[in-house]
Structure formats: structure tokens, C-alpha cells
Design a protein around this motif. Structure first.
Motif, PDB file in Angstrom:
ATOM      1  N   GLY A   1      -8.926   3.333  -6.531  1.00 22.58           N
ATOM      2  CA  GLY A   1     -10.276   3.211  -7.062  1.00 22.58           C
ATOM      3  C   GLY A   1     -11.306   3.902  -6.194  1.00 22.58           C
ATOM      4  O   GLY A   1     -10.996   4.417  -5.106  1.00 22.58           O
ATOM      5  N   PRO A   2     -12.539   3.896  -6.634  1.00 27.09           N
ATOM      6  CA  PRO A   2     -13.596   4.578  -5.889  1.00 27.09           C
ATOM      7  C   PRO A   2     -14.134   3.767  -4.718  1.00 27.09           C
ATOM      8  O   PRO A   2     -14.885   4.303  -3.896  1.00 27.09           O
ATOM      9  N   GLU A   3     -13.786   2.462  -4.627  1.00 27.32           N
ATOM     10  CA  GLU A   3     -14.338   1.614  -3.587  1.00 27.32           C
ATOM     11  C   GLU A   3     -13.243   0.813  -2.897  1.00 27.32           C
ATOM     12  O   GLU A   3     -12.200   0.516  -3.485  1.00 27.32           O
ATOM     13  N   SER A   4     -13.521   0.452  -1.671  1.00 31.20           N
ATOM     14  CA  SER A   4     -12.626  -0.423  -0.933  1.00 31.20           C
ATOM     15  C   SER A   4     -12.703  -1.840  -1.486  1.00 31.20           C
ATOM     16  O   SER A   4     -13.767  -2.282  -1.928  1.00 31.20           O
ATOM     17  N   ALA A   5     -11.572  -2.532  -1.481  1.00 31.62           N
ATOM     18  CA  ALA A   5     -11.569  -3.963  -1.805  1.00 31.62           C
ATOM     19  C   ALA A   5     -11.916  -4.699  -0.511  1.00 31.62           C
ATOM     20  O   ALA A   5     -11.036  -5.160   0.226  1.00 31.62           O
TER      21      ALA A   5
ATOM     22  N   THR B   1       2.754   0.615   3.168  1.00 34.07           N
ATOM     23  CA  THR B   1       3.899   1.281   2.565  1.00 34.07           C
ATOM     24  C   THR B   1       3.438   2.616   2.009  1.00 34.07           C
ATOM     25  O   THR B   1       2.261   2.972   2.128  1.00 34.07           O
ATOM     26  N   THR B   2       4.341   3.357   1.415  1.00 36.06           N
ATOM     27  CA  THR B   2       4.018   4.665   0.846  1.00 36.06           C
ATOM     28  C   THR B   2       4.280   4.642  -0.654  1.00 36.06           C
ATOM     29  O   THR B   2       5.384   4.317  -1.096  1.00 36.06           O
ATOM     30  N   LEU B   3       3.257   4.937  -1.418  1.00 38.57           N
ATOM     31  CA  LEU B   3       3.377   5.042  -2.868  1.00 38.57           C
ATOM     32  C   LEU B   3       2.803   6.382  -3.286  1.00 38.57           C
ATOM     33  O   LEU B   3       1.713   6.766  -2.849  1.00 38.57           O
ATOM     34  N   SER B   4       3.531   7.096  -4.131  1.00 40.11           N
ATOM     35  CA  SER B   4       3.097   8.436  -4.537  1.00 40.11           C
ATOM     36  C   SER B   4       2.020   8.393  -5.603  1.00 40.11           C
ATOM     37  O   SER B   4       1.310   9.368  -5.817  1.00 40.11           O
ATOM     38  N   ALA B   5       1.898   7.267  -6.302  1.00 39.88           N
ATOM     39  CA  ALA B   5       0.919   7.181  -7.390  1.00 39.88           C
ATOM     40  C   ALA B   5       0.200   5.854  -7.311  1.00 39.88           C
ATOM     41  O   ALA B   5       0.646   4.908  -6.654  1.00 39.88           O
ATOM     42  N   GLY B   6      -0.944   5.792  -7.999  1.00 33.98           N
ATOM     43  CA  GLY B   6      -1.697   4.554  -8.039  1.00 33.98           C
ATOM     44  C   GLY B   6      -0.940   3.474  -8.771  1.00 33.98           C
ATOM     45  O   GLY B   6      -0.282   3.722  -9.780  1.00 33.98           O
ATOM     46  N   LYS B   7      -0.996   2.266  -8.264  1.00 33.41           N
ATOM     47  CA  LYS B   7      -0.247   1.176  -8.867  1.00 33.41           C
ATOM     48  C   LYS B   7      -0.962  -0.137  -8.584  1.00 33.41           C
ATOM     49  O   LYS B   7      -1.284  -0.430  -7.431  1.00 33.41           O
ATOM     50  N   HIS B   8      -1.275  -0.898  -9.627  1.00 37.41           N
ATOM     51  CA  HIS B   8      -1.905  -2.203  -9.425  1.00 37.41           C
ATOM     52  C   HIS B   8      -1.074  -3.319 -10.046  1.00 37.41           C
ATOM     53  O   HIS B   8      -1.496  -4.465 -10.083  1.00 37.41           O
TER      54      HIS B   8
END
Length: 265
Positions: A12-16, A119-126
Motif C-alpha cells: 500500500g501507499p502508507e505504513s501500517a 520474509t521475502t514475497l515477490s508480490a503483494g499479498k494480504h
């Protein structure tokens, strides 16, 4: 049986800044009530859903996974079923609009807190899903769903018991999918309505992930709907999945849901 280790990435555009909340649900299985519980997690009474809070900030682009998997166990009375974990993450200060008040109505764990690690994730995931199967029966079976009739006045919220699926040989499925008849909508469940039923009774509910309505209680399911208007000839459907080893009569895996308008409008 497999264990789920939820992972996510903030694209996203902002930090949680206040952290995140994790929801984990299990279908046809239960989160292990005998395993150590986590003090930052809140568990439903039937151990099918847990919410865990992680107060640390999650910067934009950061990816994390839980420091250990979510424990589970299969209901011992079933010899053949399809089960699934689903999970989703939201900012702690902006949860899904359908999130229940888990701090008020779920019980809090008492053990060590569940943590997050990079961890390492190649794509956004929620969120995500992990499906698995438990098979013990030999050969195919016949699973079938029973018809339902909803009776009431237009504008009224009504309840109808949902018959458990049948299976020859048993045991059968516990997850039933509901397609509401036209002219009806799923009624909102208040806490007062939920508490009006014994603990072994559960209401069919809409899944936040796929949007479908399911009935999953192994004892007694209730469908609560609002009759909005008359639709002559309109029908919904109740359906069950096909057994893993094949169904001897797949034509009876679904049945109609009819509406009978009573009284005057």
C-alpha cells in the motif's frame, strides 16, 4: 495434516504504523484447543476462527510471516472431508467492516505471543488459502442435499433450519453452499440474535474471502434471511461438494430453496 504459516506484504501507499491484525479461519477442522494459545490472539468458542494482533509497525514494502504455524486438528468423527485454512491481514486501526468485536466475544489466549519475522514475497499479498484433504473411505459415496422452504411475510426476517447433508456410506460433508432465492437477502445477525440459540446451533454466514454463504456447523445450522419482495417462481440452491472418490449420484448434490409468502402484503 498441513500447518498454515500466514505471510503478507505491505504494497500500500502508507505504513501500517499501529500494526496489523490477522484473521485465520478453518473449514471442516478446528484450531487445536489443546495446543498452547497465544496471548495476542483471540479464539472463537468453536475454535474455527482466531484473530491475532501484531502491534509493530509494518513499513511500505515490508513482508512478514508468523514465527510459527497455526496449530490445527481434524474433527476425529470424520473419515473423509475437504478442509481449508483462509487468512487475511488488515491494518490494526482499519479492519474489515465485517470484523466482529473479537475482544468482547472471543476468548484471549494465555501463552507466549505469536510473533512476526521478515520474509521475502515477490508480490503483494494480504491473505491466502490452504486447502487439504482427509480421505479414509474406500470407493465412491452418494452425498445429497435436502430442499428448504422459507416461509414468512414480505419485509420480515425469518429463520429456517438447514438439514444436514446425507451420505451413503457415511460420514458426509459438513460444508453447504447457499444461493439465496431472488427477493431475499441474508439478514444481519446481532449479538442478541446469536445468543438466542444454544451453543450447538450456528447461523449460516457469508465468507469474507469469496463472498459465498456457507453453513458449516456439524450439529445444527440456521439460515436467517429477510424477505424483501415476491419473485414468483424464483428459487435458490443449497449444494454440497462431490466426494473425493466420486459420487454415485451427483444429481442430488443440490436442492432448491423455495420461498412461501404468508399473510397479506
Amino acid at each position: 495434516m498441513p500447518l498454515l504459516t500466514p505471510a503478507f506484504k505491505n504494497t500500500g501507499p502508507e505504513s501500517a504504523s499501529r500494526g496489523v491484525v490477522l484473521r485465520v479461519s478453518v473449514t471442516n477442522a478446528v484450531i487445536d484447543s489443546t495446543a498452547p494459545s497465544h496471548r495476542n490472539c483471540y479464539y472463537s468458542d468453536d475454535y474455527r476462527t482466531a484473530f491475532c494482533e501484531f502491534p509493530g509497525a509494518v513499513p511500505v514494502g515490508a513482508a512478514f510471516e508468523t514465527t510459527e504455524p497455526i496449530a490445527e486438528r481434524i474433527n476425529a468423527q470424520y473419515h473423509e472431508l475437504e478442509a481449508a485454512y483462509t487468512y487475511a491481514m488488515w491494518p490494526l486501526d482499519s479492519p474489515s467492516p465485517h470484523t466482529p468485536d473479537y475482544k468482547a466475544h472471543y476468548h484471549q489466549g494465555t501463552g507466549d505471543a505469536l510473533g512476526l519475522k521478515p520474509t521475502t514475497l515477490s508480490a503483494g499479498k494480504h491473505g491466502g488459502e490452504l486447502r487439504f484433504r482427509w480421505k479414509a473411505l474406500e470407493g465412491p459415496a452418494d452425498w445429497s442435499a435436502g430442499a428448504i422452504t422459507i416461509r414468512g411475510r414480505i419485509g420480515e426476517e425469518v429463520e429456517v433450519d438447514v438439514p444436514q447433508p446425507q451420505s451413503t456410506p457415511g460420514p458426509g460433508p459438513t460444508r453447504m453452499r447457499i444461493e439465496l432465492p431472488p427477493g431475499t437477502t441474508l439478514a444481519k445477525l446481532t449479538q442478541e440474535v446469536r445468543e438466542s440459540k444454544p451453543s450447538e446451533v450456528d447461523y449460516c454466514s457469508r465468507d469474507d474471502e469469496d463472498g459465498n454463504i456457507y453453513c458449516t456447523n456439524v450439529n445444527w445450522n440456521v439460515l436467517r434471511v429477510r424477505i424483501d419482495h415476491r419473485v414468483d417462481g424464483g428459487e435458490g440452491r443449497i449444494s454440497v461438494p462431490e466426494p473425493f472418490n466420486g459420487d454415485t449420484d451427483p444429481a442430488n448434490n443440490s436442492a432448491p430453496i423455495k420461498v412461501e409468502i404468508t399473510g397479506t402484503t
